[in-house]
Scaffold this active site. Structure first.
Site, PDB file in Angstrom:
ATOM      1  N   LYS A  13       0.846  -1.142  -0.076  1.00  0.00           N
ATOM      2  CA  LYS A  13      -0.082  -0.033  -0.040  1.00  0.00           C
ATOM      3  C   LYS A  13       0.856   1.239  -0.075  1.00  0.00           C
ATOM      4  CE  LYS A  13      -1.955  -1.211   3.988  1.00  0.00           C
ATOM      5  NZ  LYS A  13      -1.422  -2.607   4.019  1.00  0.00           N
ATOM      6  N   ARG A  88      -9.939   0.606   8.625  1.00  0.00           N
ATOM      7  CA  ARG A  88      -9.394  -0.835   8.698  1.00  0.00           C
ATOM      8  C   ARG A  88     -10.509  -1.696   9.572  1.00  0.00           C
ATOM      9  NH1 ARG A  88      -3.748   0.245   8.750  1.00  0.00           N
ATOM     10  NH2 ARG A  88      -2.459  -1.587   9.010  1.00  0.00           N
ATOM     11  N   ARG A 127      11.089  -5.358   4.953  1.00  0.00           N
ATOM     12  CA  ARG A 127      10.958  -4.118   4.815  1.00  0.00           C
ATOM     13  C   ARG A 127      11.859  -3.429   5.563  1.00  0.00           C
ATOM     14  NH1 ARG A 127       4.925  -2.192   5.374  1.00  0.00           N
ATOM     15  NH2 ARG A 127       5.007  -3.401   7.178  1.00  0.00           N
ATOM     16  N   ARG A 160      11.309  -1.666  11.141  1.00  0.00           N
ATOM     17  CA  ARG A 160      10.243  -1.304  12.199  1.00  0.00           C
ATOM     18  C   ARG A 160      10.014  -2.362  13.114  1.00  0.00           C
ATOM     19  NH1 ARG A 160       4.749  -0.302   8.280  1.00  0.00           N
ATOM     20  NH2 ARG A 160       3.953  -1.238  10.177  1.00  0.00           N
ATOM     21  N   ARG A 171      -0.773  -9.480  12.640  1.00  0.00           N
ATOM     22  CA  ARG A 171      -1.286  -8.601  12.054  1.00  0.00           C
ATOM     23  C   ARG A 171      -2.028  -9.131  10.866  1.00  0.00           C
ATOM     24  NH1 ARG A 171       4.096  -5.556  11.202  1.00  0.00           N
ATOM     25  NH2 ARG A 171       3.041  -4.485   9.590  1.00  0.00           N
TER      26      ARG A 171
HETATM   27  P1  ADP Z   1       2.114  -1.929   3.263  1.00  0.00           P
HETATM   28  O1  ADP Z   1       2.048  -0.308   3.393  1.00  0.00           O
HETATM   29  O2  ADP Z   1       0.815  -2.425   2.447  1.00  0.00           O
HETATM   30  O3  ADP Z   1       2.307  -2.361   4.549  1.00  0.00           O
HETATM   31  P2  ADP Z   1       4.728  -1.520   1.902  1.00  0.00           P
HETATM   32  O4  ADP Z   1       4.361  -0.645   0.821  1.00  0.00           O
HETATM   33  O5  ADP Z   1       5.497  -1.038   2.871  1.00  0.00           O
HETATM   34  O6  ADP Z   1       3.295  -2.533   2.116  1.00  0.00           O
HETATM   35  O7  ADP Z   1       5.612  -2.615   1.207  1.00  0.00           O
HETATM   36  C1  ADP Z   1       5.854  -3.991   2.204  1.00  0.00           C
HETATM   37  C2  ADP Z   1       7.319  -4.203   1.690  1.00  0.00           C
HETATM   38  O8  ADP Z   1       7.206  -4.987   0.301  1.00  0.00           O
HETATM   39  C3  ADP Z   1       8.389  -3.227   1.400  1.00  0.00           C
HETATM   40  O9  ADP Z   1       9.618  -3.521   1.900  1.00  0.00           O
HETATM   41  C4  ADP Z   1       8.115  -2.943  -0.106  1.00  0.00           C
HETATM   42  O10 ADP Z   1       9.592  -2.455  -0.736  1.00  0.00           O
HETATM   43  C5  ADP Z   1       8.033  -4.389  -0.725  1.00  0.00           C
HETATM   44  N1  ADP Z   1       7.134  -4.242  -1.974  1.00  0.00           N
HETATM   45  C6  ADP Z   1       5.923  -3.510  -1.974  1.00  0.00           C
HETATM   46  N2  ADP Z   1       5.341  -3.714  -3.194  1.00  0.00           N
HETATM   47  C7  ADP Z   1       6.093  -4.981  -3.644  1.00  0.00           C
HETATM   48  C8  ADP Z   1       5.847  -5.862  -4.915  1.00  0.00           C
HETATM   49  N3  ADP Z   1       5.119  -5.608  -5.791  1.00  0.00           N
HETATM   50  N4  ADP Z   1       7.072  -6.763  -5.024  1.00  0.00           N
HETATM   51  C9  ADP Z   1       8.037  -6.883  -4.231  1.00  0.00           C
HETATM   52  N5  ADP Z   1       8.015  -5.940  -3.106  1.00  0.00           N
HETATM   53  C10 ADP Z   1       7.435  -5.038  -2.674  1.00  0.00           C
HETATM   54  P1  ADP Z   2       1.075  -2.247   7.655  1.00  0.00           P
HETATM   55  O1  ADP Z   2       0.428  -1.530   6.469  1.00  0.00           O
HETATM   56  O2  ADP Z   2       2.092  -2.807   7.629  1.00  0.00           O
HETATM   57  O3  ADP Z   2      -0.028  -3.053   8.490  1.00  0.00           O
HETATM   58  P2  ADP Z   2       0.791   0.339   9.087  1.00  0.00           P
HETATM   59  O4  ADP Z   2       1.747   1.530   9.030  1.00  0.00           O
HETATM   60  O5  ADP Z   2      -0.475   0.827   8.318  1.00  0.00           O
HETATM   61  O6  ADP Z   2       1.165  -0.987   8.787  1.00  0.00           O
HETATM   62  O7  ADP Z   2       0.149   0.324  10.543  1.00  0.00           O
HETATM   63  C1  ADP Z   2       0.795   0.126  11.600  1.00  0.00           C
HETATM   64  C2  ADP Z   2       0.220  -0.306  12.795  1.00  0.00           C
HETATM   65  O8  ADP Z   2      -0.468   0.945  13.271  1.00  0.00           O
HETATM   66  C3  ADP Z   2      -1.031  -1.149  13.083  1.00  0.00           C
HETATM   67  O9  ADP Z   2      -0.499  -2.525  13.140  1.00  0.00           O
HETATM   68  C4  ADP Z   2      -1.777  -0.773  13.990  1.00  0.00           C
HETATM   69  O10 ADP Z   2      -1.516  -0.795  15.209  1.00  0.00           O
HETATM   70  C5  ADP Z   2      -1.839   1.029  13.726  1.00  0.00           C
HETATM   71  N1  ADP Z   2      -2.649   1.413  12.669  1.00  0.00           N
HETATM   72  C6  ADP Z   2      -2.342   2.024  11.406  1.00  0.00           C
HETATM   73  N2  ADP Z   2      -3.841   2.386  10.905  1.00  0.00           N
HETATM   74  C7  ADP Z   2      -4.773   1.899  11.888  1.00  0.00           C
HETATM   75  C8  ADP Z   2      -6.093   1.906  11.825  1.00  0.00           C
HETATM   76  N3  ADP Z   2      -6.684   2.632  10.415  1.00  0.00           N
HETATM   77  N4  ADP Z   2      -6.851   1.467  12.748  1.00  0.00           N
HETATM   78  C9  ADP Z   2      -6.274   0.950  13.859  1.00  0.00           C
HETATM   79  N5  ADP Z   2      -5.008   0.973  13.984  1.00  0.00           N
HETATM   80  C10 ADP Z   2      -4.080   1.136  12.929  1.00  0.00           C
END
Ligand code: ADP
Ligand code: ADP
Ligand code: ZN
Length: 214
Positions: A13, A88, A127, A160, A171
């Site tokens: 995302k 979420r 990541r 992280r 998660r």
């Molecule tokens: P999210 O915000 O949904 O948690 P991220 O955008 O932070 O996900 O991506 C999670 C990890 O995967 C990051 O280290 C990113 O560089 C990698 N990543 C994201 N999209 C892809 C993809 N299409 N193929 C391979 N790695 C990816």
């Molecule tokens: P990822 O996309 O890898 O799950 P985020 O950076 O979006 O990670 O979120 C990290 C943490 O922040 C989540 O595990 C949760 O604890 C909190 N968080 C983020 N967005 C929300 C939301 N919309 N509602 C509740 N908790 C949230």
């Protein structure tokens, strides 16, 4: 353009958000980034959120909704925005709808990024994030040019503390229970776009643009 990015942790995302907000010149609203910034700065909000984040649980709806509502009322959101990681829960989505109704606007598209569990764990555990500008990298799939140094700003790149296999697994469970029902919620509203997030980063972005009619 008013957009929501939906998908499990590690789906990509944030990565896609960076491209989309640049293309459409809209603000990127990531609730996860807002919480991390507040934890780093030691604010009251950060103190409230930290325990939930470390355990891989969701921060309570009322806390998150209040933050997003305030953010959406800022001037830079008047022509559009991209919400990343919010809503979420179905309750958050319903509250978002009522906030937007009051503002006289609505979500144009919800982009759902589909990725299977094994890939999610591999992505989240590898990541790396820039401490300074928040740019996202991956040790294998999107490595920095210089080890542990951000390509964009030269900042330090870190992992992280919730990106361990154990917390990511938790998660994903929370996602299945709390967030996955939003797919049905938004498909009923006919605003859902689904993309195959297993593809490489640029192909996923191309598919999203095509679905948005670009
Ligand atoms: P999210 O915000 O949904 O948690 P991220 O955008 O932070 O996900 O991506 C999670 C990890 O995967 C990051 O280290 C990113 O560089 C990698 N990543 C994201 N999209 C892809 C993809 N299409 N193929 C391979 N790695 C990816
Ligand atoms: P990822 O996309 O890898 O799950 P985020 O950076 O979006 O990670 O979120 C990290 C943490 O922040 C989540 O595990 C949760 O604890 C909190 N968080 C983020 N967005 C929300 C939301 N919309 N509602 C509740 N908790 C949230
Ligand atoms: Zn940086």
């Amino acid at each position: 353009m008013r957009l929501v990015l939906l998908g499990p942790p590690g789906a990509g995302k944030g990565t896609q958000a960076a491209y989309i907000v640049e293309r459409f010149a809209i603000p990127h609203i990531s609730t996860g980034d807002i919480f991390r910034k507040n934890v780093k700065e030691g604010t009251e909000l950060g103190q409230k959120a930290k325990d939930y984040m470390d355990k891989g649980q969701l921060v309570p709806d009322e806390v998150v909704v209040a933050i997003v509502e305030d953010r959406l009322k800022e001037k830079d959101c008047s022509d559009g925005f991209l919400l990343d990681g919010f809503p979420r829960t179905v309750n958050q989505a319903e509250q978002l709808d009522s906030v937007l109704t009051k503002m006289g606007v609505e979500i144009d598209w919800v982009i759902n990024i589909n990725v299977k569990k094994e890939t999610l764990i591999q992505r989240a555990v590898g990541r790396r994030i820039c401490r300074n500008c928040g740019a996202t990298y991956h040790i294998t799939f999107k490595a920095t040019k210089k080890e542990d140094i951000c390509d964009v700003c030269g900042g330090e790149v870190y992992q992280r503390n919730d990106d361990t296999e154990e917390t990511v697994t938790k998660r994903i469970e929370v996602y299945i229970k709390e967030t996955q029902p939003l797919i049905e919620y938004y498909s009923k509203k006919q605003s859902l776009i689904t993309t195959d997030g297993e593809q490489d980063i640029h192909k996923v972005y191309k598919d999203i643009l095509a679905a948005l009619g670009e």
